[in-house]
Enzyme design. Structure first.
Site, mmCIF file in Angstrom:
data_model
loop_
_atom_site.group_PDB
_atom_site.id
_atom_site.type_symbol
_atom_site.label_atom_id
_atom_site.label_comp_id
_atom_site.label_asym_id
_atom_site.label_seq_id
_atom_site.Cartn_x
_atom_site.Cartn_y
_atom_site.Cartn_z
ATOM 1 N N HIS A 62 0.178 7.143 -6.863
ATOM 2 C CA HIS A 62 1.556 7.541 -7.190
ATOM 3 C C HIS A 62 1.558 8.606 -8.282
ATOM 4 O O HIS A 62 2.207 9.650 -8.162
ATOM 5 C CB HIS A 62 2.363 6.326 -7.668
ATOM 6 C CG HIS A 62 2.944 5.491 -6.581
ATOM 7 N ND1 HIS A 62 2.168 4.754 -5.723
ATOM 8 C CD2 HIS A 62 4.246 5.266 -6.212
ATOM 9 C CE1 HIS A 62 2.954 4.098 -4.873
ATOM 10 N NE2 HIS A 62 4.216 4.394 -5.140
ATOM 11 N N HIS A 68 -0.609 -0.982 -12.071
ATOM 12 C CA HIS A 68 -1.777 -0.258 -12.564
ATOM 13 C C HIS A 68 -1.977 -0.501 -14.050
ATOM 14 O O HIS A 68 -1.022 -0.791 -14.783
ATOM 15 C CB HIS A 68 -1.624 1.255 -12.342
ATOM 16 C CG HIS A 68 -1.651 1.669 -10.910
ATOM 17 N ND1 HIS A 68 -2.808 1.725 -10.168
ATOM 18 C CD2 HIS A 68 -0.657 2.067 -10.076
ATOM 19 C CE1 HIS A 68 -2.523 2.131 -8.935
ATOM 20 N NE2 HIS A 68 -1.226 2.331 -8.860
#
Length: 285
Positions: A179, A231
């Site tokens: 992303h 993350h």
């Protein structure tokens, strides 16, 4: 011959894009992530699972649509201002210059996006880093009879029977953040493209304000991945670095916009015209 060169160029472009796309698809569908172990009581893996704010489909759709729309608008405006490259001809058929420039720019952007995404996904599967919500998703059960589970580092374990298989695979794909990589790639590509192709004499800061807003949008995407427990912060940092690196290389060395060398890099006010009001004889003295 000119017709053949243009047609072959388009065909080769699509073949190359298809090849990179197939490689990306192969990594996504058929490559198994590395099975990494974990330390007992690792707090960085004990965050709860959350639904992500920005999905892959939404990010990719918005990113591609935004870049494509920007390129089309800019090239049409430049063409109407007489700054385009002129028409291209395939046989007796004329292709407006703004269409050809848009095709090349969007095609190069797509190629770079596929390459940076392939780089990120390959690293994800090779490294196999566990996401912050590992404990919540897997609920790991160490194998008591394993000789590898020593010193508190668990290599052999099983996830709970009710764990979602899709989430089990995804929980091993933390490093780096795809992303963040795609968001930063799109933002830096946009910043460079607008810097080279666009000039507004009405406001010195308008262009830079738009560039900053897009950059902050990419920054927010990366931060949201940490907030969503998808993350670790280092995954996002490396993702940003990958995206920025690919944007710079692709724009400067692959796209190589022709108008980049002809535009000033800084704002330059037109020189003032000095008119001599004294007669020539007076100046001679």
């Amino acid at each position: 011959m000119a017709v053949d060169r243009i047609i072959w160029k388009i065909i080769l472009d699509f073949i190359i894009l298809a090849g990179v796309g197939f490689a990306l698809l192969a990594v996504t569908l058929w490559m198994e992530p590395y099975r990494r172990g974990y330390f007992l009581l690792d707090e960085s893996l004990a965050l709860p699972f959350k639904e992500q704010m920005i999905s892959v489909a939404v990010l990719a759709g918005v990113g591609f649509a935004f870049i494509a729309l920007t390129v089309l608008i800019v090239e049409i405006v430049r063409d109407r201002q007489g700054k385009g490259i002129g028409d291209k001809y395939i046989g007796d058929s004329a292709i407006p210059g703004w269409i050809w420039e848009s095709y090349q720019t969007i095609g190069v952007f797509t190629f770079g996006a596929a390459c940076q995404h392939f780089t990120s996904d390959l690293a994800k599967n090779v490294i196999g880093r566990l996401r912050p919500h590992f404990y919540d998703v897997c609920k790991p059960i160490p194998r008591a009879d394993s000789k590898l589970n020593q010193l508190g580092y668990i290599v052999e374990y099983d996830c709970a029977a009710d764990a979602d298989p899709a989430l089990i695979k995804d929980m091993r794909l933390s490093f780096p953040s795809a992303h963040a990589s795609f968001a930063m790639y799109s933002a830096i590509f946009f910043v460079f493209y607008v810097q080279v192709k666009c000039k507004w004499r009405g406001s010195k800061l308008l262009r830079h304000a738009i560039q900053y807003a897009v950059f902050i949008g990419a920054w927010y995407v990366g931060l949201s991945r940490v907030v969503d427990h998808m993350h670790h912060w280092s995954d996002v940092a490396v993702g940003f670095a990958i995206g920025a690196l690919y944007a710079c290389v692709v724009f400067v060395y692959v796209l190589k916009p022709k108008s980049a060398s002809s535009l000033p890099t800084t704002w330059v006010d037109p020189p003032e015209t000095v008119t001599n009001t004294l007669p020539r004889a007076a100046l001679a003295r």
